[in-house]
Structure formats: structure tokens, C-alpha cells
Scaffold this motif. Structure first.
Motif, PDB file in Angstrom:
ATOM      1  N   GLY A  68       0.821  -1.204   0.000  1.00  0.00           N
ATOM      2  CA  GLY A  68       0.000   0.000   0.000  1.00  0.00           C
ATOM      3  C   GLY A  68       0.856   1.256   0.000  1.00  0.00           C
ATOM      4  O   GLY A  68       0.559   2.231  -0.699  1.00  0.00           O
ATOM      5  N   GLU A  69       1.933   1.239   0.769  1.00  0.00           N
ATOM      6  CA  GLU A  69       2.853   2.368   0.786  1.00  0.00           C
ATOM      7  C   GLU A  69       3.523   2.543  -0.571  1.00  0.00           C
ATOM      8  O   GLU A  69       3.680   3.662  -1.069  1.00  0.00           O
ATOM      9  N   LYS A  70       3.903   1.429  -1.176  1.00  0.00           N
ATOM     10  CA  LYS A  70       4.581   1.464  -2.475  1.00  0.00           C
ATOM     11  C   LYS A  70       3.660   2.019  -3.559  1.00  0.00           C
ATOM     12  O   LYS A  70       4.116   2.617  -4.540  1.00  0.00           O
ATOM     13  N   LEU A  71       2.341   1.795  -3.391  1.00  0.00           N
ATOM     14  CA  LEU A  71       1.351   2.276  -4.358  1.00  0.00           C
ATOM     15  C   LEU A  71       0.786   3.643  -3.970  1.00  0.00           C
ATOM     16  O   LEU A  71      -0.167   4.115  -4.575  1.00  0.00           O
ATOM     17  N   MET A 130       0.257  -2.042 -12.176  1.00  0.00           N
ATOM     18  CA  MET A 130      -0.256  -0.971 -11.336  1.00  0.00           C
ATOM     19  C   MET A 130       0.826   0.085 -11.132  1.00  0.00           C
ATOM     20  O   MET A 130       2.010  -0.239 -11.004  1.00  0.00           O
ATOM     21  N   ARG A 131       0.402   1.328 -11.089  1.00  0.00           N
ATOM     22  CA  ARG A 131       1.322   2.458 -10.983  1.00  0.00           C
ATOM     23  C   ARG A 131       1.735   2.683  -9.529  1.00  0.00           C
ATOM     24  O   ARG A 131       0.895   2.790  -8.629  1.00  0.00           O
ATOM     25  N   ASP A 132       3.068   2.775  -9.289  1.00  0.00           N
ATOM     26  CA  ASP A 132       3.552   2.989  -7.932  1.00  0.00           C
ATOM     27  C   ASP A 132       3.695   4.477  -7.637  1.00  0.00           C
ATOM     28  O   ASP A 132       3.331   5.338  -8.452  1.00  0.00           O
ATOM     29  N   VAL A 133       4.241   4.814  -6.472  1.00  0.00           N
ATOM     30  CA  VAL A 133       4.332   6.187  -6.018  1.00  0.00           C
ATOM     31  C   VAL A 133       5.224   7.035  -6.916  1.00  0.00           C
ATOM     32  O   VAL A 133       5.053   8.252  -7.020  1.00  0.00           O
ATOM     33  N   GLN A 134       6.195   6.404  -7.618  1.00  0.00           N
ATOM     34  CA  GLN A 134       7.060   7.131  -8.547  1.00  0.00           C
ATOM     35  C   GLN A 134       6.463   7.246  -9.949  1.00  0.00           C
ATOM     36  O   GLN A 134       7.061   7.854 -10.828  1.00  0.00           O
ATOM     37  N   GLY A 135       5.300   6.638 -10.157  1.00  0.00           N
ATOM     38  CA  GLY A 135       4.684   6.677 -11.474  1.00  0.00           C
ATOM     39  C   GLY A 135       5.094   5.538 -12.376  1.00  0.00           C
ATOM     40  O   GLY A 135       4.698   5.494 -13.546  1.00  0.00           O
ATOM     41  N   ASN A 136       5.893   4.606 -11.860  1.00  0.00           N
ATOM     42  CA  ASN A 136       6.302   3.435 -12.636  1.00  0.00           C
ATOM     43  C   ASN A 136       5.273   2.322 -12.463  1.00  0.00           C
ATOM     44  O   ASN A 136       4.588   2.250 -11.442  1.00  0.00           O
ATOM     45  N   PHE A 137       5.200   1.432 -13.454  1.00  0.00           N
ATOM     46  CA  PHE A 137       4.245   0.329 -13.377  1.00  0.00           C
ATOM     47  C   PHE A 137       4.910  -0.933 -12.836  1.00  0.00           C
ATOM     48  O   PHE A 137       5.959  -1.348 -13.327  1.00  0.00           O
ATOM     49  N   LEU A 138       4.283  -1.503 -11.810  1.00  0.00           N
ATOM     50  CA  LEU A 138       4.713  -2.766 -11.230  1.00  0.00           C
ATOM     51  C   LEU A 138       3.863  -3.897 -11.777  1.00  0.00           C
ATOM     52  O   LEU A 138       2.670  -3.720 -12.024  1.00  0.00           O
ATOM     53  N   THR A 139       4.462  -5.072 -11.967  1.00  0.00           N
ATOM     54  CA  THR A 139       3.677  -6.255 -12.307  1.00  0.00           C
ATOM     55  C   THR A 139       3.087  -6.819 -11.024  1.00  0.00           C
ATOM     56  O   THR A 139       3.820  -7.115 -10.072  1.00  0.00           O
ATOM     57  N   ILE A 140       1.768  -6.941 -10.998  1.00  0.00           N
ATOM     58  CA  ILE A 140       1.052  -7.353  -9.790  1.00  0.00           C
ATOM     59  C   ILE A 140       0.322  -8.667 -10.027  1.00  0.00           C
ATOM     60  O   ILE A 140      -0.350  -8.846 -11.047  1.00  0.00           O
TER      61      ILE A 140
END
Length: 257
Positions: A68-71, A130-140
Motif C-alpha cells: 500500500g505504501e509502495k502504491l 499498477m502504478r507505484d508512487v514514482q509513477g512506474n508500473f509494477l507487475t502485480i
């Protein structure tokens, strides 16, 4: 804030999952309390975002954890007045929304074919960005478990888990939890989601025909075509026909006899 897109998605899921008469017994209340503990444990053990949806109450119990923090969603636990985790949906890559819907529709259709005692033996697993706090997309990795059902087989408690996958992606689909068997689409009738006429009209839409052209070709009224359009969007949980074409294609509905 909730986007209009997220609100529409929530409304469509509400129709499919909440349009039942539920009987909240003491047994169900106890199961809900126990399921909250399960959600918190998954959140802690897997650094997951865990969403426990309560259909009879139309609420969600969300545990955010480190993911949640990462997102940029924070940490801790909250209860929201909706079964749909719109704050998470807003972070999903737009290209992955239709596929997410297609998989969830397949899972709902499959579960409706099972006897009550076998419904809890399966879960859905698929992958999205999904987009993280830096605006990068993580594979979820997204998993859905149906935890509790009423006497008529309607799902009452659903647990959705979101965890980071990156390079460790696995199989996608409906999985039998006892023997890790992947369920084939031939095991259930996804074609039944749309009627023959609705599939026919969707195919014409896909070919670029307007409502008037479809009406003239099929010798029906323009209003009838538009009613079918709305039914297609409702059944496929889509907000426009472009998205419906994508979802129907992923489900293998287009071209079905």
C-alpha cells in the motif's frame, strides 16, 4: 477521489454481486470476523494489499501493508462503503482493465456451474500492471478467493490479494487449490453470457456498422439495437462498445455459434 470510470465499474459489479436478498445470520457475522483475521495475516505474510468484500453489507475491509505504501495508498486498515476497491482500480494500467474484467467474468460464470460444496476449492489468478508512487508500473499478481456463500450459492465474502510479481509470474486462470490444476475454458460455458442476437450485434459493431446500419441489416428497429447494446455493456461490465469488443475477444465470445 473516485474517477467516473471507477464509479461505473463499481456500479456494474454491484448489479452482478449485490442483486440478491441476503440473510445475515450470526454464523455469517462470525465468518466475516474470522475472514478479517485471514485478510490481515495475508497482508502481513505476503506484503500484500488484501481486500475483503462483504456482499450483504456492501462494504470492503482493506489491509494495505507495505505494498500500500509502495502504491501511495498508505498503510494500515480501513473499511469502505463499497465492495469495490476503486482506489486500487485507478492505479491499474488502462490496457489491463478489460482483461481483468474478462477473467473475473469467467470466474463468476465458472463458479455458478459448481455445487455449493465445491465452490471454495478454486481461485482466480492473473497479472496486471499498477502504478507505484514514482509513477512506474509494477507487475502485480491478483488473486480472488470466494470465501463464503449463502444457501442459494450467491457469494457473500470475497478476498482479493494484490502482491508484487515482477519476474516471478506464474500461470494465469482459474486454479483448483487442492491439486494446482488449471481449469480449461471448455469446462464451463462462457458463451452463455451473451445471447445469440447480442453476439450477432456485437460482431456487426466490431465490423464498424452503426446502430442504424445494423437495424437495417437485421430488419429490426434502431431502439432494439440500442437496447441490445446496453445489455451487452451490462453483461460484459464495460462502459463502451470498444471495451466490450476487447473483453468479448478475450473471452472467445466473438465468432461463437
Amino acid at each position: 477521489m473516485k474517477t467516473k470510470r471507477a464509479i461505473r465499474i463499481g456500479e456494474e459489479l454491484n448489479k452482478k454481486l449485490l442483486d440478491h436478498e441476503f440473510n445475515c445470520t450470526d454464523v455469517f457475522t462470525e465468518r466475516y470476523s474470522n475472514a478479517k483475521i485471514v485478510a490481515r495475516h495475508y497482508c502481513q505474510a505476503e506484503n500484500a494489499v488484501a481486500v475483503l468484500s462483504n456482499m450483504p453489507l456492501d462494504t470492503s475491509y482493506i489491509c494495505y501493508g507495505h505494498l500500500g505504501e509502495k502504491l501511495n495508498l498508505g498503510n494500515g486498515v480501513e473499511e469502505v462503503a463499497s465492495i469495490w476497491e476503486s482506489s486500487l482500480i485507478e492505479l491499474i494500467h488502462s490496457d489491463d482493465i478489460a482483461e481483468k474484467k474478462a477473467w473475473e467474468l469467467q470466474f463468476l460464470t465458472f463458479m455458478n456451474t459448481l455445487p455449493q460444496e465445491r465452490k471454495s476449492d478454486y481461485y482466480l489468478q492473473h497479472y496486471l500492471r499498477m502504478r507505484d508512487v514514482q509513477g512506474n508500473f509494477l507487475t502485480i499478481r491478483h488473486r480472488i478467493f470466494y470465501l463464503d456463500f449463502d444457501a442459494d450459492g450467491n457469494v457473500q465474502l470475497t478476498l482479493c490479494l494484490y502482491t508484487v510479481a515482477n519476474q516471478n509470474t506464474g500461470v494465469t486462470g482459474i486454479i483448483h487449490s487442492l491439486d494446482d490444476r488449471l481449469v480449461s475454458q471448455s469446462s464451463f460455458n462462457i458463451q452463455g453470457l451473451l445471447s445469440m442476437r447480442e453476439r450477432e450485434i456485437l460482431a456487426h459493431i466490431c465490423s464498424g456498422k452503426s446502430s442504424k446500419q445494423i437495424a437495417d441489416y437485421l430488419n429490426i428497429s434502431n431502439n432494439t439495437v440500442n437496447n441490445h447494446r446496453q445489455n451487452i455493456l451490462r453483461k460484459l461490465q464495460c462502459q463502451n462498445t470498444t471495451e466490450a469488443i476487447v473483453v468479448a475477444g478475450k473471452l472467445g465470445i466473438l465468432g461463437a455459434k
